[in-house]
Motif scaffolding. Structure first.
Motif, PDB file in Angstrom:
ATOM      1  N   VAL A  48      49.771  46.289  33.722  1.00 52.08           N
ATOM      2  CA  VAL A  48      48.353  46.347  34.069  1.00 52.08           C
ATOM      3  C   VAL A  48      48.175  47.325  35.219  1.00 52.08           C
ATOM      4  O   VAL A  48      49.069  47.483  36.060  1.00 52.08           O
ATOM      5  N   THR A  49      47.036  47.982  35.240  1.00 51.22           N
ATOM      6  CA  THR A  49      46.656  48.825  36.369  1.00 51.22           C
ATOM      7  C   THR A  49      45.627  48.054  37.178  1.00 51.22           C
ATOM      8  O   THR A  49      44.612  47.603  36.629  1.00 51.22           O
ATOM      9  N   LEU A  50      45.894  47.893  38.464  1.00 50.46           N
ATOM     10  CA  LEU A  50      44.955  47.214  39.352  1.00 50.46           C
ATOM     11  C   LEU A  50      44.300  48.235  40.264  1.00 50.46           C
ATOM     12  O   LEU A  50      44.982  49.001  40.958  1.00 50.46           O
ATOM     13  N   LEU A  51      42.978  48.215  40.285  1.00 50.84           N
ATOM     14  CA  LEU A  51      42.202  49.005  41.222  1.00 50.84           C
ATOM     15  C   LEU A  51      41.517  48.028  42.161  1.00 50.84           C
ATOM     16  O   LEU A  51      41.035  46.979  41.716  1.00 50.84           O
ATOM     17  N   VAL A  52      41.476  48.351  43.444  1.00 51.24           N
ATOM     18  CA  VAL A  52      40.838  47.462  44.415  1.00 51.24           C
ATOM     19  C   VAL A  52      39.695  48.190  45.111  1.00 51.24           C
ATOM     20  O   VAL A  52      39.724  49.405  45.283  1.00 51.24           O
ATOM     21  N   ALA A  53      38.704  47.415  45.484  1.00 55.80           N
ATOM     22  CA  ALA A  53      37.569  47.905  46.256  1.00 55.80           C
ATOM     23  C   ALA A  53      37.785  47.454  47.696  1.00 55.80           C
ATOM     24  O   ALA A  53      37.769  46.257  47.976  1.00 55.80           O
ATOM     25  N   GLU A  54      38.007  48.410  48.559  1.00 59.14           N
ATOM     26  CA  GLU A  54      38.307  48.112  49.959  1.00 59.14           C
ATOM     27  C   GLU A  54      37.099  48.443  50.829  1.00 59.14           C
ATOM     28  O   GLU A  54      36.546  49.541  50.751  1.00 59.14           O
ATOM     29  N   GLY A  55      36.707  47.483  51.639  1.00 59.12           N
ATOM     30  CA  GLY A  55      35.622  47.687  52.584  1.00 59.12           C
ATOM     31  C   GLY A  55      36.131  47.502  53.999  1.00 59.12           C
ATOM     32  O   GLY A  55      37.336  47.334  54.231  1.00 59.12           O
ATOM     33  N   THR A  56      35.236  47.500  54.948  1.00 61.78           N
ATOM     34  CA  THR A  56      35.632  47.381  56.350  1.00 61.78           C
ATOM     35  C   THR A  56      36.239  46.026  56.673  1.00 61.78           C
ATOM     36  O   THR A  56      36.991  45.902  57.638  1.00 61.78           O
ATOM     37  N   THR A  57      35.929  45.020  55.859  1.00 64.20           N
ATOM     38  CA  THR A  57      36.444  43.671  56.129  1.00 64.20           C
ATOM     39  C   THR A  57      37.528  43.249  55.144  1.00 64.20           C
ATOM     40  O   THR A  57      37.802  42.064  54.999  1.00 64.20           O
ATOM     41  N   GLY A  58      38.138  44.192  54.439  1.00 68.49           N
ATOM     42  CA  GLY A  58      39.196  43.865  53.491  1.00 68.49           C
ATOM     43  C   GLY A  58      38.794  44.177  52.068  1.00 68.49           C
ATOM     44  O   GLY A  58      37.904  44.997  51.826  1.00 68.49           O
ATOM     45  N   LEU A  59      39.431  43.506  51.131  1.00 66.21           N
ATOM     46  CA  LEU A  59      39.138  43.749  49.718  1.00 66.21           C
ATOM     47  C   LEU A  59      37.878  42.998  49.298  1.00 66.21           C
ATOM     48  O   LEU A  59      37.704  41.829  49.622  1.00 66.21           O
ATOM     49  N   HIS A  60      37.035  43.693  48.565  1.00 71.21           N
ATOM     50  CA  HIS A  60      35.783  43.105  48.087  1.00 71.21           C
ATOM     51  C   HIS A  60      35.799  42.837  46.593  1.00 71.21           C
ATOM     52  O   HIS A  60      34.879  42.222  46.059  1.00 71.21           O
ATOM     53  N   GLY A  61      36.836  43.317  45.905  1.00 72.52           N
ATOM     54  CA  GLY A  61      36.915  43.087  44.474  1.00 72.52           C
ATOM     55  C   GLY A  61      38.064  43.860  43.867  1.00 72.52           C
ATOM     56  O   GLY A  61      38.780  44.589  44.561  1.00 72.52           O
ATOM     57  N   TYR A  62      38.228  43.669  42.566  1.00 72.54           N
ATOM     58  CA  TYR A  62      39.300  44.372  41.856  1.00 72.54           C
ATOM     59  C   TYR A  62      38.923  44.546  40.395  1.00 72.54           C
ATOM     60  O   TYR A  62      38.058  43.843  39.862  1.00 72.54           O
ATOM     61  N   ALA A  63      39.590  45.501  39.772  1.00 74.94           N
ATOM     62  CA  ALA A  63      39.512  45.705  38.334  1.00 74.94           C
ATOM     63  C   ALA A  63      40.932  45.754  37.799  1.00 74.94           C
ATOM     64  O   ALA A  63      41.817  46.309  38.450  1.00 74.94           O
TER      65      ALA A  63
END
Length: 148
Positions: A48-63
């Motif tokens: 699987v390929t994991l993509l993460v959404a990183e914001g100022t307070t850490g991870l906000h989500g993933y695909a």
């Protein structure tokens, strides 16, 4: 706008928590372990390929994307198997950014299509994917056999 990037080993504990939260949202009891997540996303033969959404307070989500193929046509594809955005980040473009990054990843892999599934009752997700450019396809019967 969040920064979207491939997941790294330090991200995996948070991705594991998010995957468990997604399972709970659907009424499932997740059994995914950190070791299995690492094996399947960062191991020698990633599944699987994991993509993460990183914001100022850490991870906000993933695909999470899994490869597919229509062999008879020589057509590579990807399944957007998971898309999850934390409650606190919803409505801020995180999901849209993750989908866009997933589509770009699929293009780089030579894919000509991306699929995604939703619960039949999840009208909100269905509308989201339509807005993202996905066309609804007629459900086809799928079958499964458990190997273990």
């Amino acid at each position: 706008m969040p920064h979207i990037r491939p997941a790294t080993k330090p991200d995996l504990p948070m991705v594991l928590d998010l995957a468990h939260a997604l399972a709970a949202y659907h009424g499932d009891a997740a059994t995914l372990s950190l070791a299995a997540l690492e094996r399947d996303s960062l191991g020698p033969a990633p599944w699987v390929t994991l993509l993460v959404a990183e914001g100022t307070t850490g991870l906000h989500g993933y695909a999470a994307l899994c490869p597919q193929m229509q062999l008879q046509f020589g057509a590579r594809g990807m399944d957007l198997h998971h898309l999850f955005v934390c409650d606190t980040a919803r409505g801020k473009g995180v999901g849209r950014a993750l989908v866009q990054a997933a589509l770009e990843h699929a293009r780089r892999q030579g894919c000509v299509y991306v699929t995604v599934g939703t619960d039949l009752q999840n009208r909100r997700a269905q509308a989201f994917y339509r807005r993202a450019g996905f066309d609804q396809i007629a459900p086809d019967p799928r079958f499964r056999v458990k190997l273990a």
